[in-house]
Write an enzyme that holds these catalytic residues in place. Structure first.
Site, mmCIF file in Angstrom:
data_model
loop_
_atom_site.group_PDB
_atom_site.id
_atom_site.type_symbol
_atom_site.label_atom_id
_atom_site.label_comp_id
_atom_site.label_asym_id
_atom_site.label_seq_id
_atom_site.Cartn_x
_atom_site.Cartn_y
_atom_site.Cartn_z
ATOM 1 N N LEU A 134 -2.904 -0.716 -9.063
ATOM 2 C CA LEU A 134 -3.668 -1.810 -8.663
ATOM 3 C C LEU A 134 -2.622 -2.854 -8.454
ATOM 4 O O LEU A 134 -1.523 -2.921 -8.838
ATOM 5 C CB LEU A 134 -4.053 -2.333 -9.930
ATOM 6 C CG LEU A 134 -5.319 -1.596 -10.631
ATOM 7 C CD1 LEU A 134 -5.925 -2.304 -11.898
ATOM 8 C CD2 LEU A 134 -6.608 -1.581 -9.714
ATOM 9 N N ASP A 135 -2.937 -3.577 -7.188
ATOM 10 C CA ASP A 135 -1.984 -4.747 -6.912
ATOM 11 C C ASP A 135 -1.469 -5.545 -7.939
ATOM 12 O O ASP A 135 -2.278 -5.764 -9.085
ATOM 13 C CB ASP A 135 -2.548 -5.590 -5.862
ATOM 14 C CG ASP A 135 -2.871 -4.740 -4.664
ATOM 15 O OD1 ASP A 135 -2.446 -3.817 -4.290
ATOM 16 O OD2 ASP A 135 -3.769 -5.280 -3.917
ATOM 17 N N LYS A 136 -0.402 -6.197 -7.936
ATOM 18 C CA LYS A 136 -0.214 -6.916 -9.207
ATOM 19 C C LYS A 136 -1.084 -8.401 -9.410
ATOM 20 O O LYS A 136 -1.146 -8.586 -10.705
ATOM 21 C CB LYS A 136 1.079 -8.023 -8.447
ATOM 22 C CG LYS A 136 1.873 -8.981 -9.489
ATOM 23 C CD LYS A 136 2.807 -9.646 -8.738
ATOM 24 C CE LYS A 136 3.429 -10.967 -9.814
ATOM 25 N NZ LYS A 136 4.470 -11.768 -9.185
#
Length: 319
Positions: A137-139
């Site tokens: 998942l993106d930051k």
């Protein structure tokens, strides 16, 4: 510091017909396919003593030699960090990742990542590719992801992911008022000019995103999104491509759209929401040991709940 790495492998017969880069990705799971493709381009990979292209097809039984100068990698370290677990057993961990937490250590983020926390909780993950993490998942995207605890579980889950067998549902708040749900079927690849961005491009990888409306507001829409594929930044890129970018997205979101006659409080709420309003809400898989279908849900985080409350209040005030 540089170190010379030498690998010698035989292509097994069951890989006959695979592209070279795909075969190498299975033979060397500790390295990303992108890195292996770069090694092929740089001439570090020889097949039967000859340099091949990434797209060349193997027949089985070929001898592969990889000889590459690579940066010496610093081992990822375990750290005592908060870790929100939705489920764990001897095969898998299911994590509810908060927004703002980087998944893997990397340039500028060598510690205080999800991997550092996982290695403290389950030291055996150090033996697995990417510390057992199957999908990222993106930051600044919150929500559910699954982690394998041993190699057999890792292989089982990666195979499911490649076969599009994962069920991944998200919730997002987008700019603009959607009339109805729909599907985006558009290939995604690197932006031709801005290399840190992804984009819908003709020669990109297939990417399919389904979306449905949950609630419409004056200038925004709360939606449910389901991934059929899992490309980098897929939801963010596809929704921006449809001209309904995710609210707060610093890369693909464009200018902040403010509804007319908004209160000062509502304006402040929109301006101070500093991440993409995107949450991985549900995940379903076939359990790698039991073979049963299992799924988990992560509640919408507080910041998105507060944002939705503000949007609803604004909608009612202008009804």
């Amino acid at each position: 510091m540089k170190t010379i790495k030498n690998f010698n492998k035989k292509i097994p017969p069951e890989m006959a017909g695979y592209r070279l880069d795909k075969a190498l990705a299975e033979l060397f799971p500790s390295y990303s396919r992108a890195r292996l493709q770069q090694w092929i381009r740089d001439g570090y990979v020889l097949v039967n003593t000859v340099a091949w292209r990434a797209k060349d097809k193997v027949k089985g039984f070929e001898s592969v030699q990889v000889s590459v100068q690579d940066k010496e990698e610093v081992p990822w370290k375990a750290q005592v960090l908060p870790l929100s677990l939705l489920y764990e057993d001897k095969d898998i961990l299911v994590v509810n990742k908060p927004a703002g937490l980087v998944v893997h250590p990397g340039a500028g983020n060598q510690d205080n990542t999800l991997v550092n926390a996982l290695l403290y909780h389950a030291p055996e993950l150090a033996l697995l590719p990417r510390a057992g993490i199957i999908h990222r998942l993106d930051k600044d995207t919150s929500g559910v992801l699954v982690v394998a605890r041993h190699l057999a579980a890792h292989t089982h889950l990666v195979t499911q992911l490649q076969a599009r067998a994962f069920m991944r549902k998200y919730q997002a708040i987008v700019t603009g008022v959607l009339v109805a749900g729909g599907t985006v079927d558009a290939p995604i690849g690197r932006h031709p000019k801005q290399r840190i961005r992804m984009a819908v491009v003709e020669n990109g990888k297939p990417a399919i995103t389904h979306y449905r409306v949950i609630q419409r507001y004056r200038a925004h829409t709360h939606i449910r999104v389901q991934l059929e594929t899992g490309r980098t930044h897929q939801i963010r890129v596809h929704l921006a491509y449809k001209h309904y970018p995710v609210l707060g997205d610093p890369v693909y979101g464009g200018r902040l759209q403010m509804p007319s006659a908004s209160s000062d409080t509502f304006r402040k709420t929109l301006r101070t929401f500093q991440r993409q309003a995107l949450h991985a809400a549900e995940l379903g898989i076939i359990h790698p040991n039991s073979g049963e279908w299992v799924q988990w849900a992560a509640p919408l985080p507080d910041d998105m709940q507060m944002l939705l409350a503000a949007l609803e209040k604004d909608r009612q005030e202008h009804a």
